[in-house]
Scaffold this active site. Structure first.
Site, PDB file in Angstrom:
ATOM      1  N   HIS A 219       1.309   5.052  -2.684  1.00  0.00           N
ATOM      2  CA  HIS A 219       0.258   6.059  -3.330  1.00  0.00           C
ATOM      3  C   HIS A 219       1.776   6.456  -4.585  1.00  0.00           C
ATOM      4  O   HIS A 219       3.012   7.623  -3.349  1.00  0.00           O
ATOM      5  CB  HIS A 219      -0.450   7.215  -2.320  1.00  0.00           C
ATOM      6  CG  HIS A 219      -1.360   6.308  -2.338  1.00  0.00           C
ATOM      7  ND1 HIS A 219      -2.527   6.532  -3.047  1.00  0.00           N
ATOM      8  CD2 HIS A 219      -1.780   6.153  -0.929  1.00  0.00           C
ATOM      9  CE1 HIS A 219      -3.862   5.639  -2.177  1.00  0.00           C
ATOM     10  NE2 HIS A 219      -3.272   4.839  -1.016  1.00  0.00           N
TER      11      HIS A 219
ATOM     12  N   ASP B  46       1.966   9.436  -5.959  1.00  0.00           N
ATOM     13  CA  ASP B  46       1.675  10.715  -5.704  1.00  0.00           C
ATOM     14  C   ASP B  46       2.113  11.640  -4.749  1.00  0.00           C
ATOM     15  O   ASP B  46       2.361  12.471  -4.323  1.00  0.00           O
ATOM     16  CB  ASP B  46       0.342  11.804  -6.698  1.00  0.00           C
ATOM     17  CG  ASP B  46      -1.112  10.768  -6.014  1.00  0.00           C
ATOM     18  OD1 ASP B  46      -0.834   9.337  -5.080  1.00  0.00           O
ATOM     19  OD2 ASP B  46      -1.886  11.248  -6.415  1.00  0.00           O
TER      20      ASP B  46
ATOM     21  N   GLY C  98      -9.498   7.628  -2.290  1.00  0.00           N
ATOM     22  CA  GLY C  98     -10.442   9.196  -1.702  1.00  0.00           C
ATOM     23  C   GLY C  98     -11.175   9.302  -1.308  1.00  0.00           C
ATOM     24  O   GLY C  98     -10.479   9.122   0.258  1.00  0.00           O
TER      25      GLY C  98
ATOM     26  N   HIS D 244       0.378  -1.296   0.062  1.00  0.00           N
ATOM     27  CA  HIS D 244      -0.573   0.408   0.264  1.00  0.00           C
ATOM     28  C   HIS D 244       0.974   1.261   0.058  1.00  0.00           C
ATOM     29  O   HIS D 244       1.267   1.527   1.130  1.00  0.00           O
ATOM     30  CB  HIS D 244      -1.027  -0.260   1.637  1.00  0.00           C
ATOM     31  CG  HIS D 244      -2.176   0.542   1.401  1.00  0.00           C
ATOM     32  ND1 HIS D 244      -3.384   0.357   1.177  1.00  0.00           N
ATOM     33  CD2 HIS D 244      -2.036   2.022   1.044  1.00  0.00           C
ATOM     34  CE1 HIS D 244      -3.907   1.449   1.694  1.00  0.00           C
ATOM     35  NE2 HIS D 244      -3.036   2.797   1.423  1.00  0.00           N
TER      36      HIS D 244
ATOM     37  N   GLU E  31     -11.189   4.226   6.662  1.00  0.00           N
ATOM     38  CA  GLU E  31     -10.448   5.657   7.176  1.00  0.00           C
ATOM     39  C   GLU E  31     -11.154   6.209   7.751  1.00  0.00           C
ATOM     40  O   GLU E  31     -11.271   7.638   8.625  1.00  0.00           O
ATOM     41  CB  GLU E  31      -9.799   6.512   5.664  1.00  0.00           C
ATOM     42  CG  GLU E  31      -8.709   5.411   5.774  1.00  0.00           C
ATOM     43  CD  GLU E  31      -7.846   5.852   4.459  1.00  0.00           C
ATOM     44  OE1 GLU E  31      -6.597   6.808   5.058  1.00  0.00           O
ATOM     45  OE2 GLU E  31      -8.036   5.891   3.779  1.00  0.00           O
TER      46      GLU E  31
END
Length: 339
Positions: free
Chosen positions: A17, A19, A172, A15, A202
């Site tokens: 990301h 960016d 998102g 996991h 989350e």
């Protein structure tokens, strides 16, 4: 174990990301390519690309990504970014990493979904050619976008699935777009044969985790809200769902307000398949070695635990069995000194 020993341990990461994990030097290089002026000092730049210390929720945390998005609009930029994250991982002895990104956020400069995805794949190839690491890509649907947009993204990129693009994700705004809202796009991805992981839990919303498990998604990113939900944890264990834990990130977003609200101990006690991850190296100002240190300090996590969690990650990785065997053998060999 001291920090240097933790650094030397072989690691895996499911996991991470793209960016949210660019080094400051890479950000400066990308900004130079488009003549974007940046602060003169790294301390000033860091304040722009890291989550604020006073983040109140996931929404506040996600604002840090807005700064980087304009830098990732060309093939060259995406290649450099992917290479940069592979390099960072390799330098702390990560043997296997899955790097996720949302191609839809790299279309403003005229790239297509396929071109953006291929650029990231090429950057990973360049990283693997330089370093002793296996790096794979996941494409992210964004839950705040219409299902039709996410369905189009998966339909367009699914033909690229293979040796480097290995799966998908949904990320998102979870609070306003729960799992059931994303179900049509999830089912489309599944029908296309896209192996899925999924952000859930989350925003203090255990129902989102349960719904993702019910939909047959084999991996859950975060799953933080299960910490006080024994029936849900039992379901996670019963279904063999793998949990991608992200400690530092969860404390920053207030998904876990305290260590007591972080589900690690409850999941471990129940026998769940746990993995340790950074989530976003830059936005969260962390590394995988720092995450290991935090687990050791907070929970007494041992080398044997770290080996088990890494083996869990390999079992859950979206790669062929032959690659899994090779990685397992390497991990057992590398941990023999410590366990």
């Amino acid at each position: 174990m001291d920090f240097q020993t933790l650094h030397q341990l072989s690691k895996t990461e499911l996991h991470c990301h793209l960016d949210g994990s660019l080094s400051l030097s890479c950000i400066r290089q990308l900004a130079k390519m488009i003549d974007r002026k940046l602060p003169a000092t790294d301390d000033e730049l860091r304040r722009l690309v890291q989550a604020p210390a006073d983040s109140e929720n996931l929404g506040d945390y996600l604002k840090a990504f807005d700064f980087v998005a304009p830098l990732l609009q060309t093939k060259k930029a995406l290649q450099l970014a992917a290479y940069d994250v592979v390099e960072q991982a390799a330098e702390e002895n990560v043997r296997y990493i899955e790097i996720r990104f949302a191609p839809v956020f790299s279309l403003a400069g005229g790239l297509s979904l396929v071109e953006a995805t291929q650029a990231v794949i090429e950057g990973l190839h360049q990283g693997m050619a330089t370093y002793d690491i296996m790096a794979k890509a996941l494409v992210c649907g964004m839950r705040q976008l219409p299902n039709t947009d996410n369905q189009t993204m998966f339909k367009t990129t699914a033909p690229l699935l293979g040796s480097t693009l290995v799966g998908g994700d949904f990320a998102g705004n979870e609070a306003d777009f729960p799992t059931n809202v994303c179900a049509p796009a999830i089912k489309t991805a599944q029908s296309l044969g896209v192996p899925l992981t999924f952000h859930a839990g989350e925003c203090h919303c255990p129902q989102n985790i349960g719904e993702a498990v019910r939909l047959g998604i084999p991996r859950i990113g975060h799953a933080t809200a299960c910490f006080d939900q024994p029936a849900l944890i039992e379901k996670i264990v019963e279904t063999g769902t793998t949990v991608e834990l992200c400690l530092t990130s969860n404390l920053q977003t207030k998904a876990a307000r305290t260590l007591a609200e972080f589900p690690y101990q409850a999941l471990k006690k129940a026998g769940a398949k746990i993995t340790i991850n950074t989530d976003n190296r830059t936005v969260s100002n962390t590394t995988l070695t720092q995450e290991y240190q935090r687990y050791q300090q907070a929970f007494g996590t041992t080398a044997a635990d770290f080996l088990a969690f890494n083996l869990n990650a390999i079992d859950a990785a979206f790669i062929p069995d032959a690659d899994k065997k090779s990685l397992r053998d390497q991990l057992h060999q590398d941990y023999a000194t410590y366990c």
